[in-house]
Design a protein around this motif. Structure first.
Motif, short mmCIF file in Angstrom:
data_model
loop_
_atom_site.label_atom_id
_atom_site.label_comp_id
_atom_site.label_asym_id
_atom_site.label_seq_id
_atom_site.Cartn_x
_atom_site.Cartn_y
_atom_site.Cartn_z
N PRO A 1 13.69 -18.74 -28.55
CA PRO A 1 14.59 -19.32 -27.55
C PRO A 1 14.29 -20.79 -27.33
N SER A 2 15.34 -21.55 -26.97
CA SER A 2 15.15 -22.98 -26.68
C SER A 2 14.42 -23.12 -25.34
N PRO A 3 13.88 -24.31 -25.06
CA PRO A 3 13.13 -24.48 -23.81
C PRO A 3 13.94 -24.11 -22.57
N ALA A 4 15.24 -24.37 -22.61
CA ALA A 4 16.06 -24.04 -21.44
C ALA A 4 16.58 -22.61 -21.50
N GLY A 5 16.33 -21.92 -22.59
CA GLY A 5 16.76 -20.54 -22.70
C GLY A 5 18.25 -20.38 -22.96
N ASP A 6 18.96 -21.47 -23.27
CA ASP A 6 20.41 -21.37 -23.47
C ASP A 6 20.79 -21.34 -24.94
N LYS A 7 19.82 -21.47 -25.82
CA LYS A 7 20.09 -21.40 -27.26
C LYS A 7 19.02 -20.52 -27.91
N LEU A 8 19.41 -19.95 -29.03
CA LEU A 8 18.49 -19.07 -29.74
C LEU A 8 18.40 -19.53 -31.19
N LEU A 9 17.19 -19.84 -31.61
CA LEU A 9 16.96 -20.27 -32.98
C LEU A 9 16.78 -19.05 -33.87
N TYR A 10 17.46 -19.08 -35.00
CA TYR A 10 17.39 -17.99 -35.97
C TYR A 10 16.82 -18.55 -37.27
N ALA A 11 15.86 -17.88 -37.86
CA ALA A 11 15.29 -18.37 -39.11
C ALA A 11 14.91 -17.20 -40.01
N VAL A 12 15.14 -17.39 -41.30
CA VAL A 12 14.70 -16.41 -42.30
C VAL A 12 13.66 -17.09 -43.18
N TYR A 13 12.52 -16.47 -43.30
CA TYR A 13 11.43 -17.06 -44.07
C TYR A 13 11.38 -16.46 -45.47
N GLY A 14 10.56 -17.10 -46.30
CA GLY A 14 10.24 -16.51 -47.60
C GLY A 14 11.25 -16.80 -48.67
#
Lengths: 468, 159
Positions: free
Chosen positions: A390-403
């Motif tokens: 989550p972003s610092p303000a909680g209004d966005k969500l980061l999505y990541a796929v590794y590997g």
């Protein structure tokens, strides 16, 4: 005894041959490693990954569903590699990826040693030969330029529990927010320390956290640090906080009018600074509180475990001035850590939202304060293989796929779900095995940061920033 | 563990693993305790070590963490209750056993200054920085520790 005898005996004192292997195995088994409070919140959040949620959601009395629309950008990013010759200072290249995502690629001198970021500001710590900080340089990344900021340094001294903490905080102001760096009064020591954290919206002061001990013996205490003068103010004096001691963690309402105190000995406490009272959250709410944090509006979000086995959660919101707690979600089943098919409920400290992946493949964003849900629509990516932050303000969500085949994180897809606008944008990345990505995080409220370097040369490094 | 972390651990262990273990042995005198502390030190190296300016900086950090963890152990109630029950000196050679008996007979406050100065070769001011003591306190501890050990310095200058 001669010096040679002493040295000879010590020369022949060697670690057992298998100790290196044992330590390496221990390092590869995170749960077995001792850890301090700093990791607890993150680990707790991960451990809380839940559930078989369909039934739980159906049980919610008012299920209002919004829509979160998913877009996958057609053009993938060709991630640039660190150049052959490192620059003398940080250099920024600006790009627009897939016509939509603003990218700022910052080449860092050397191995990027001493470079870090906080609150949207890039900084470099210059050190003396013995490792002590000498100065800090600050920049902001605006468009295609790195703009230097004026930095300040303020010495301070504070006493707590028989120890004197004397140190310097380096800081700067950008767009009404403070970024700061403090090496910690312990320097290289680990048995006591201090940290300085910015206060949202304030440029005159910061939170100074003094700590002692480690692992089960860890305890901390908060002070308010005047950034101009270095004066410190005891934030909990006269509140009766001693009933919650020793403190493991203190969370603040942004205006500092109240705090949630965490004590391993006695659970969770609510400290009303204005009213000069501190009381157990269990006593105040009638619940057996498992976890607590502030929602952005200042109310408290509480987590309870309704069954003795702790296999599921109830979520409550509680306004200390407004009567009994209100349950917003019931029976969110906890999904045991270590399962192979991630689905279930994750909640995010510092915000008021949780994410739920259902068994039938749906993705739901839960507003833990209101009880509302938002369902993602469209041809969703494989959410079960992703990590969320989550972003610092909680209004966005980061999505990541590794590997993605590269060394290090190898981030093959990067996306941001904007929970306010209801748009989830995903960018595929094509990176070379020659790139080693070492960290991923939020640079500021809406930019994502990835650190990378050449896989075969630690001396060539980058900081990649993305605004979706 | 990431490959970079593996490389970092391997490099740090090969360069400083024995020094960490020796200092832990000087403090604690028991192999099992020294191994536990050594493991914890290297966990912390990967968890929260600062950016090092070089190998010596890294070594000083490791030894300082070692000293702090050993002091924590020595202060622990469990340790205080059990210390007298064990006598597994870390040497089999009779001469080495004599050295270790003498070292472990020293009060704890003298062991690390003696070891860091006369074995690891740190200066008085470096030992002071490592152990968070004043240089004069280090000099005093070196002098008394030397007297207790009846340590003959040969041609090396006395502090």
């Amino acid at each position: 005894m001669t010096l040679e005898e002493y040295r000879g005996a010590l020369d022949r004192t060697l670690p057992p041959p298998d100790l290196k292997g044992r330590i390496r195995r221990a390092l590869e088994t995170p749960p077995a490693r001792p850890r301090r409070r700093a990791l607890r919140a993150a680990l707790a959040a991960l451990a809380a990954a839940a559930c078989l949620l369909t039934a739980a959601l159906a049980a919610s009395p008012e299920l209002r569903t919004a829509v979160l629309t998913f877009f996958r950008l057609e053009q993938a990013e060709q991630v640039p590699l660190p150049g052959e010759s490192p620059p003398d200072g940080p250099e920024l290249t600006h790009a627009l990826v897939a016509g939509q995502v603003e990218a700022q690629y910052i080449r860092l001198p050397g191995a990027g040693t001493g470079y870090s970021y906080g609150n949207g500001v890039l900084f470099q710590v210059e050190r003396e030969e013995d490792g002590a900080p000498k100065a800090v340089r600050w920049w902001v990344a605006e468009g295609d330029a790195l703009v230097p900021l004026e930095g300040r340094a303020t010495g301070f001294s504070a006493a707590w529990a028989g120890l004197e903490y004397t140190d310097t905080v380096y800081w700067c102001v950008y767009k009404g927010e403070v970024s700061c760096y403090c090496a910690g009064s312990a320097g290289m020591a680990v048995d006591y320390n201090c940290t300085v954290s910015p206060l949202p919206g304030r440029t005159d002061a910061a939170i100074l956290t003094l700590s002692q001990g480690s692992q089960m013996g860890y305890q901390e205490y908060p002070m308010l640090l005047d950034l101009e003068t270095g004066a410190v103010t005891d934030l909990l004096a006269g509140t009766g906080w001693e009933g919650a001691a020793p403190l493991r963690e203190v969370q603040w309402r942004p205006d500092l009018s109240a705090a949630i105190l965490s004590s391993d000995n006695a659970g969770w406490f609510y400290c009303d600074r204005a009213g000069k009272t501190t009381a157990s959250l269990d006593a105040l709410t009638g619940l057996e509180v498992f976890s607590a944090w502030f929602a952005p509006d200042g109310a408290l979000l509480l987590l309870t475990r309704p069954d003795p086995e702790g296999s599921c959660y109830d979520v409550w919101t509680w306004d200390p001035a407004g009567g009994p707690p209100v349950r917003t979600f019931q029976g969110l089943p906890r999904w045991p850590a270590g399962e192979d098919a991630p689905c279930g409920f994750q909640f995010f400290f510092g915000g008021s939202r949780g994410l739920c992946l259902t068994e039938d493949g749906r993705a739901l964003v839960l507003d833990l304060a209101s009880g509302e849900t938002a369902a993602m629509t469209g041809p969703l990516p494989d959410l079960s293989a992703a990590s969320f932050l989550p972003s610092p303000a909680g209004d966005k969500l980061l999505y990541a796929v590794y590997g993605g085949g590269a060394d290090g994180l190898g981030i093959s897809a990067l996306g941001v779900a904007d929970l306010e606008t209801g748009v989830f944008t995903l960018l595929d990345r094509k990176s070379s095995p020659a790139l080693h990505e070492s960290s991923l995080g939020w640079f500021d409220r809406d930019r994502v940061a990835v650190r990378g370097r050449a896989a075969d040369d630690m001396g060539r490094s980058w900081l990649y920033l993305y605004r979706f | 563990m990431e490959e970079e972390a593996v490389r970092r651990f391997e490099a740090a262990w090969d360069a400083h693993g024995a020094a960490v273990y020796r200092l832990a042995m000087v403090y604690l005198g028991r192999a099992a305790d020294a191994e536990d502390v050594t493991q914890e030190v290297f966990c912390r190296l990967l968890d929260r070590a600062p950016d090092f300016t070089g190998g010596e900086h890294e070594k000083r950090w490791l030894l300082r963490v070692t000293a702090n963890l050993c002091r924590d152990q020595l202060k622990g109630a469990w340790r205080q209750k059990t210390a007298a029950l064990e006598a597994d000196l870390p040497a089999r050679d009779p001469e080495d056993r004599g050295v270790w008996e003498a070292v472990l007979a020293l009060p704890e406050t003298y062991r690390a200054p003696i070891h860091l100065h006369y074995y690891e070769g740190f200066s008085v001011s470096e030992v002071a920085a490592l152990l968070r003591l004043t240089p004069s306190a280090v000099k005093m501890r070196l002098k008394r520790g030397r007297e207790m050990l009846k340590l003959e310095l040969g041609e090396e200058a006395h502090i």
